[in-house]
Write an enzyme that holds these catalytic residues in place. Structure first.
Site, PDB file in Angstrom:
ATOM      1  N   LYS C 132      24.901  25.866 -17.576  1.00 59.39           N
ATOM      2  CA  LYS C 132      23.910  24.795 -17.666  1.00 59.39           C
ATOM      3  C   LYS C 132      24.543  23.588 -18.327  1.00 59.39           C
ATOM      4  CE  LYS C 132      23.495  24.436 -21.396  1.00 59.39           C
ATOM      5  NZ  LYS C 132      24.601  24.014 -22.323  1.00 59.39           N
ATOM      6  N   TYR C 217      18.166  23.500 -23.847  1.00 59.48           N
ATOM      7  CA  TYR C 217      17.655  24.789 -24.330  1.00 59.48           C
ATOM      8  C   TYR C 217      16.201  24.666 -24.785  1.00 59.48           C
ATOM      9  CZ  TYR C 217      22.317  26.900 -24.397  1.00 59.48           C
ATOM     10  OH  TYR C 217      23.532  27.419 -24.049  1.00 59.48           O
TER      11      TYR C 217
END
Lengths: 375, 375, 375, 375
Positions: C132, C217
């Site tokens: 990511k 996150y």
């Protein structure tokens, strides 16, 4: 004492939902309805704990001071709103008899004075709340009980932990066997004593070293957690004569108590290590502990057990209450209602008996048996 | 073994400022440079700990399996990439002699088999890493040491805690007297044993109850924290014959070790209470503890001391490493470099001697003295 | 790939009572049954996390290395037992097509290379597990999804937290409304970036500052905790051009996400303060949090609620697992069983869309609406 | 007021070594030397907090009660030893002028009454300690300041946290930049409001929802931690009209304050989630937090930073003091010594200005600028 009903708690609609802790207003009794106490002794525990405790009482009030230091006593009396005519010396102590504002005494003297000042208070018609250890010998302790019984006065030993929410929660978990049977209790109470001249280090005044002063908390806790009386004691002393503090008293004592149900209590007390005061119960399906356990404030409770894939370690944050206010109010209630206190003289006497056995075991290097006691 | 230099750690510019912990890449040795081990025994500790530990080793590799259960051994071998020809039965064990892929054995058998399989391994020319307790008697332990010495093989006892960052930090605080002299050590290691038929509850196989199995961690910790050998032991056993688990072994043992410097270590071990594994040092100016202390993972360290108006309770979060990988890699390094391991057979033997003294004291109800040992 | 059944877990009688956590042996698949991966990129996350993660995989294995640094790649290959012929440069990358030992790639490159190396991998017939943020733009992200669809290969974004026990426990508490409806989520992810030359501080390579790198996150967590998609975003940037690190990227971003159910998620991410990674859910009857929440290891979970006179603050100690091994094994299982991964390309794409909205709001000083999404 | 010196603290030799916390006796002033207060309002905060607080004061004493509920007032007066002739109704309030036992008032009324009862008190010649929020508008706040200035009376706003050891420690760490520059402050104050009819949910009485009632703590904390005034505000409201409690006031407000130094304060307040009160500072080299931060008791402070191989998370256990006694005593000292209180009317007024800006931003969806303020 004035007439009329005691004011009731105020009922306010709750501020938050029932799943949050609700504020709770105290409901102090009007001063004229409270039990008046004379504080006997103005040393560390009196100045730092008992006097502030009285200010948070709801059923008791401070009405007199007894001290061997007249200047200090006068200052303290002014600070705490005690009129000068109710400041007494040790010599004047028996004059309390005629002071109706004093219904009870709180004895916060060195250990070797507990017996005499309890007996004299009882003879003066006052109820007695006496600091632990009750006395320096079983014989003295028995004398105190007898004197109060003869004078028909109540005697309570100031085992403050037994009135305090965290210890009460530990007791409830133990009695309900919330985590199964208790197997082992670990307790520790120690501090690094500072002053070689303090009375706690003088055998005659203190009646012993860390055991009767701080170790008694471990011993008492093992008894109230199990609800049993120990049947065997094994103990080890550490003497440290190179340290000027430990010329008369031992530095450290460890002892193991065996209870009828099979529980072992492993206890340590000392005057030589950094302040540590812990109490832990090891049960079949979990453990629960206080750390600090025996401090005057800010006790903390944890509970551990397994659940699904996790080990849960819960901190249960209970209300922090002033221990001294709680115990003094309990005694005031007992006086008002003619009830025997929860920690009477007999409770203190049993600790003295076990202390004797611990000392004997540490001296002989052998386990010492104690008689089985019912209840 | 292949030639050429071992790859060096990769140097990357740091990702964060020096006031944050930096990531650290492991630097595993190439497999052809590692020490090959045979795992002997595939019970709980082998399956749950040693085998996963091998996968995190950087200097060692698993190259053979020895087991009394051929099917299980074959499955485990497939899972861990051990070729079928290197799966051995107990009868085949001595054939390891000719297996050059095996330089050492990790013995994870019931306690009563440690001695035999260590001696046979040494005779087969293999170095031995043996689980604790080393053996069921001092005599067996000595035999193991002698066999390895005669075969010129290294012997190490798997005291994993002595290779683990949290215990190393506890040792450093103790040796540096970071909070003054040590006065008391409190240690506790227990679990609620589940299966009455488990070999740990069989006296012949286990060689004792909780003491040699879990109590040995407390004993060993007291020794490595102080760096001293105990001179006196006092112990109490709790037997519980009503419980079917405790027909042969005791339920709980508490023991106090007295060290030459005056430190007392107060230890408890049990098979009857909920998993509890703690280690606490009480020093003059502070305390420090691990809780859990002896678990396989997720140890936690706290340190307490006073500072200005506060009591500081620090959690020191150290890297969590696989204990088994650390100890196996240590032994692999010793083998490669011809160094004696940090916890050799003699370390295990001394624990057996103290265990004997604890058992004697618990039996006789008297303190038992141990000879003063230098170093 | 070899034939025959995969070994089953070993059944041993439990060591302790069911009220204690039981040890659980891993059951690694034999190496010849595992999915082979090429690791693409050997920077920080690869060396410190992904490579050690592979060693704990049970369904996947490392079979190739792709890197722009041939020496480093060769060293790493030796350390991790990858044969030299399976070390590839970026130019060689498409040759993976013919390497049957490689079924999938793990892309651990700077963000601006994710798209190209995903597309090329798919075209080479490999499944793709990509770090990511998925890409530096929605357009790139869509291209990656399309390329994998066209090649009939699986695409998974490496949202490791969604495979990890603590976050799974947070999700379960949220979905079950264990403490009532969620009202607010607080999330924070930041670190004090160290090196002004690191690619994370270069806008072209990183595609943004702390938001796509660490803020993602918080954003992703708000989405998986609620199970909803945000409908409005408000954001504030802190630029700090006096600091040489923040010439191209912002220092700190705070953003508030509004969800259809009324939940607000208040999030902060930064490259300028000491490492802090927290996630807290505020629900009607309690709260639960992770702190640290997004670190690679040692996550901690707490839950708070009221019970009788106490506020309970539970630490729920769950097993600490290697996040990378969990996510890689998940992808390996998906590949073996032809299932879509739990965090497919579309999951990454939605984060990119919200990141765009956050950037727009921070720039304009106005809330930005997002389209309502079903499911 | 009586003459003569105030008693001095008792000097006892320390009980423990200097590396342990020493007990400290309080030194209450004799009652006749204290400042007499009238308590105005006997709702939740008065009964549960202010009245018990007075009992722990050392420089102030409760000498009168003002209430709209005569029966309740009479009961409370009896409980707290206030003579019946010093119980006043709102109509009687101005008669305080002639009551010399009352030098100051503590205003614990609903927010919309603060202004009127402050002005009337000043006009009656009394100093005023007023609960937060100071008033329901900047205009009212200014009127209160003016009235006290004209009457030459002191005005203090009851920002109890600014007198409390944990917040003082947070301020000191911030001002000394003990962990480097502050970058972000996170604050949260919320509770699950219980009673739809409570005045806090009535816009006219409360002057707003959670923001002026509980959010003000976050705002005030951001100001005293930075020592700066915010220059920009961005805010988001959550309305929840389906819930009967939120017909007039909003459920939740989040707001971000930007300070001249670049610090961002990210704040959340609510009446809809379980009690949560936290304050965290994220600085360059560490973080420090209170949790709970704004509760009446049992605040806890933690500090986190990296050291060698460890992350240290320190709990700093400071003395728990009664917040109300501390602030009341501070005001009594100011009155005695003619000093301006630490949190004067101007402190409260600035919060009202920022609250206005937060409301404007939440309404408009745009950042709102605030004028730069010196000092």
């Amino acid at each position: 004492m004035s007439e009329g009903p005691i004011p009731k708690p105020e009922k306010l609609p709750p501020l938050t939902r029932p799943t949050e802790q609700q504020g709770k207003p105290p409901i102090p009794a009007p001063p004229d309805r409270r039990v008046g106490f004379a504080l006997v002794g103005v040393g560390h525990v009196a100045l730092e704990q008992v006097l502030p405790g009285f200010r948070q009482c709801e059923r008791a009030k401070l009405t007199a001071i007894v001290s061997g230091h007249p200047d200090k006593a006068r200052d303290v009396a002014r600070q705490y709103d005690v009129p000068p005519e109710r400041v007494f010396s040790y010599e004047d102590y028996d004059r309390l008899k005629d002071v109706e504002e004093v219904e009870a005494v709180y004895i916060a003297l060195p250990n070797d004075m507990h017996c005499e000042y309890t007996v004299r208070a009882a003879q003066a018609g006052k109820h007695v709340l006496c600091e632990k250890p009750m006395a320096n010998s079983v014989e003295e302790g028995q004398r105190m009980i007898d004197a109060c019984r003869e004078a028909d006065r109540l005697l309570m030993i100031a085992y403050r932990c037994q009135y305090e929410p965290h210890h009460l929660a530990m007791i409830r978990l133990s009695r309900e066997q919330a985590f199964g049977e208790l197997r082992v209790i670990e307790a520790n109470n120690g501090q690094n004593q500072g002053n070689p001249n303090q009375w706690r280090l003088n055998l005659a005044e203190a009646g012993g070293g860390p055991l009767p002063d701080v170790g008694i908390y471990c011993l008492n806790a093992a008894r109230y957690l199990t609800g049993e009386e120990p049947i065997e004691v094994t103990a080890t002393n550490l003497r440290n004569p190179r340290d000027p503090r430990f010329q008369e008293v031992v530095e450290t004592t460890t002892f193991t108590l065996r209870f009828p149900s099979g529980v072992l209590a492993v206890c340590t007390c000392s005057y030589a290590y950094h302040e540590t005061r812990t109490l832990r119960v090891l049960a079949e399906r979990g453990w629960y502990e206080l750390n600090p356990a025996f401090s005057y404030a800010d006790l903390r409770m944890k509970v551990g057990y397994a659940h699904e894939e996790s080990n849960y370690v819960e901190e249960r944050r209970l209300p922090q209450k002033n221990h001294f206010a709680l115990e003094i109010d309990h005694f005031a209630d007992c006086i008002r209602n003619g009830r025997k206190p929860h920690t009477p003289g007999e409770e203190g006497l049993q600790d003295l008996r076990v202390i004797d056995a611990i000392c004997e075991s540490a001296g002989s290097g052998r386990p010492v048996s104690l008689p089985r006691v019912e209840g």
